[in-house]
Design a protein around this motif. Structure first.
Motif: not given
Length: 516
Positions: A448-454, A456-457, A474-478, A487-495
């Motif tokens: 959710l933090l990643a999404k509010t920051r625009g 990806q995950g 650590l939030t950001g883009n893949s 190691l990356f988690n896609n924010a949309d998939e997690v939500i």
């Protein structure tokens, strides 16, 4: 109002029997270490007794006591006595716990087929009672059916089936680090991989970044050295963002070995040079690494692989055979180097580290792991860890408000002063949350933090101390620094995956209203 009480003579004669049972524990405690259910009637009787002579004579409610749990055949007998016959346990939840305990006692007495049958019986009764329709039950205590079945299959000499059974339900907990790590995967006894195993390892890595090392080790056992090298490079990338002043020379050296085995001599040489430069710099800066022996061993192995890759097989064989044991290097890498160097070797070269062929090495490791696990079957404790505790809906609902409040996060620790290093990690923490719930809550909040920051995950790493359970994120883009794809988690998939488990406050309010 007249209140009847037991005659004193009758109470006195019952006292020795009560004392004996209290010492040995009830059949319930003898079965699984947990007391019987207390019905509403019993609770009322005890309340009434509090103002009568019964208060002095009635024994206190029994407490849980694992030390009174019986072992093997005696445990099976204790469980069966309250599961069968006229006075069999009727409470569904309690009954299932007793059946699972009996299954474990069956394993203790080496009745493995009976254990599998009991695990199946417990699953059938839980399903019939609607318990498996409850996602909170299914993803916590409901996983016991598969885990116990897998333990029995493993001891029957069917490790591949055991792996598949243990990992059968992991999709429901793919964002739960503790649930994934507690699953006995038995991979050290299985030569061939599977699609389910691959998913499991990927999920595990994404719930805790540094577990990528274990995934890379397994990939090397499967001969997938390029994939292992990609993971090890990802770990180094994450390391440089998380602890830039304390980058691990060992992780760089492991990457060098993986690239060398994958046949990429250029990248392997670059990683080896970076490892040496980093090791020397940390030593010069007064920040020496505690695992220097591991670094040296890995660099030695890299040198041997490089020597073989450049055509000097005799020299590589001589150096490899001189070492009797490899401790730091992954089993898969040692296995592969052994295979390559034994191919075409003269009989007098197959000594020391080259004396055993890969099949023998696999067999010996598998037998050693089986012996270690079976030895623990006697402690009347380890096998009971196959029954996960129930993590109910309420445990997740209580964190809903803070988890979904990403704009002004109450989970994100505020830094009062700038850190002396240049780490980009942020810390999530909330006091007093159940550990399983906490890590999934941190995972959803990071998304959710990643999404509010625009963005990806994120990448996440649990932090365990004696006092707290937190998570570094650590939030950001893949593909950004410190955010490798592996190691990356896609924010949309997690939500999408976790929002049904930790619903937002609006959905939660509606859910509660619907239950009234």
């Amino acid at each position: 109002m007249a209140i009847s009480t037991l005659p004193l003579s009758q109470a006195a004669s019952a006292a020795p029997l009560q004392a004996a049972e209290e010492k040995a524990g009830s059949l319930y405690v003898q079965c699984d270490g947990m007391p019987n259910n207390m019905s509403t009637g019993e609770s009322a009787a005890r309340l009434l007794g509090a103002v009568t002579l019964l208060a002095l004579l009635a024994p206190p409610p029994e407490s849980a006591d694992a030390s009174k749990r019986k072992f093997g055949a005696e445990g099976v007998a204790a469980c069966s006595a309250i599961l069968e016959g006229e006075k069999k346990e009727g409470n569904v939840s309690r009954r299932i716990g007793l059946i699972l305990a009996r299954a474990i006692h069956q394993i203790e007495q080496k009745s493995y087929d009976a254990a599998i049958a009991d695990a199946g019986l417990a699953r059938t009764e839980a399903t019939a009672a609607g318990l498996m329709a409850d996602p909170y039950y299914a993803r916590s205590q409901g996983r016991a059916f598969d885990l116990i079945e897998s333990a029995a299959l493993y001891r029957l000499g069917r490790p591949a089936e055991a792996r598949d059974a243990a990992l059968r339900g992991t999709a429901s907990v793919k964002h739960s680090f503790l649930s994934l790590m507690s699953a006995p995967d038995y991979l050290d006894s299985v030569k061939a991989g599977s699609e389910t195993e691959e998913h499991y390892l990927t999920w595990r890595t994404r719930t805790a970044a540094t577990t990528a090392a274990g995934e890379a080790n397994r990939l090397e056992e499967l001969g997938r050295f390029a994939d292992a090298a990609r993971l090890r490079d990802g770990l180094v990338d994450y390391d440089r963002s998380s602890t830039p002043d304390l980058v691990s020379s060992t992780w760089l050296a492991r990457a060098a070995v993986s690239h060398a085995l994958a046949g990429d001599k250029t990248l392997a040489a670059e990683r080896a040079a970076a490892a040496k430069a980093n090791f020397d710099k940390r030593t010069a800066d007064g920040k020496p690494e505690s695992n220097a022996a591991e670094y040296v061993e890995l660099m030695d192995l890299y040198g041997i692989v490089d020597m073989a890759n450049t055509g000097d097989l005799k020299g590589a064989r001589r150096l490899f055979a001189a070492r009797s044991q490899w401790v730091a290097a992954s089993f898969g890498s040692v296995l592969e180097v052994t295979r390559r160097l034994r191919t075409g070797a003269a009989p007098d070269e197959m000594i020391g580290g080259l004396a055993k062929d890969p099949d023998q090495m696999w067999k010996e490791r598998s037998e050693a792991r089986i012996a270690e696990r079976v030895a623990k079957d006697k402690d009347n404790k380890t096998l009971f860890n196959l029954i996960p505790r129930l993590v109910p809906a309420g445990s997740y609902e209580m964190v809903s408000k803070n988890v979904w409040q990403a704009e002004k996060s109450k989970l994100l620790l505020k830094v009062k002063k700038e850190p002396t290093n240049t780490s980009k990690l942020e810390t999530l923490f909330q006091y007093g949350i159940d550990p399983v719930t906490a890590l999934e809550a941190y995972t959803l909040h990071a998304a959710l933090l990643a999404k509010t920051r625009g963005q990806q995950g994120f990448v996440i790493m649990p932090v365990f101390t004696r006092e707290i359970l937190a998570a570094w994120i650590l939030t950001g883009n893949s593909g950004d620094p410190g955010l490798p794809a592996a190691l990356f988690n896609n924010a949309d998939e997690v939500i999408a995956d976790l929002s049904p488990i930790i619903p937002d406050p609006v959905v939660l309010k509606a859910r509660r209203a619907a239950k009234r």
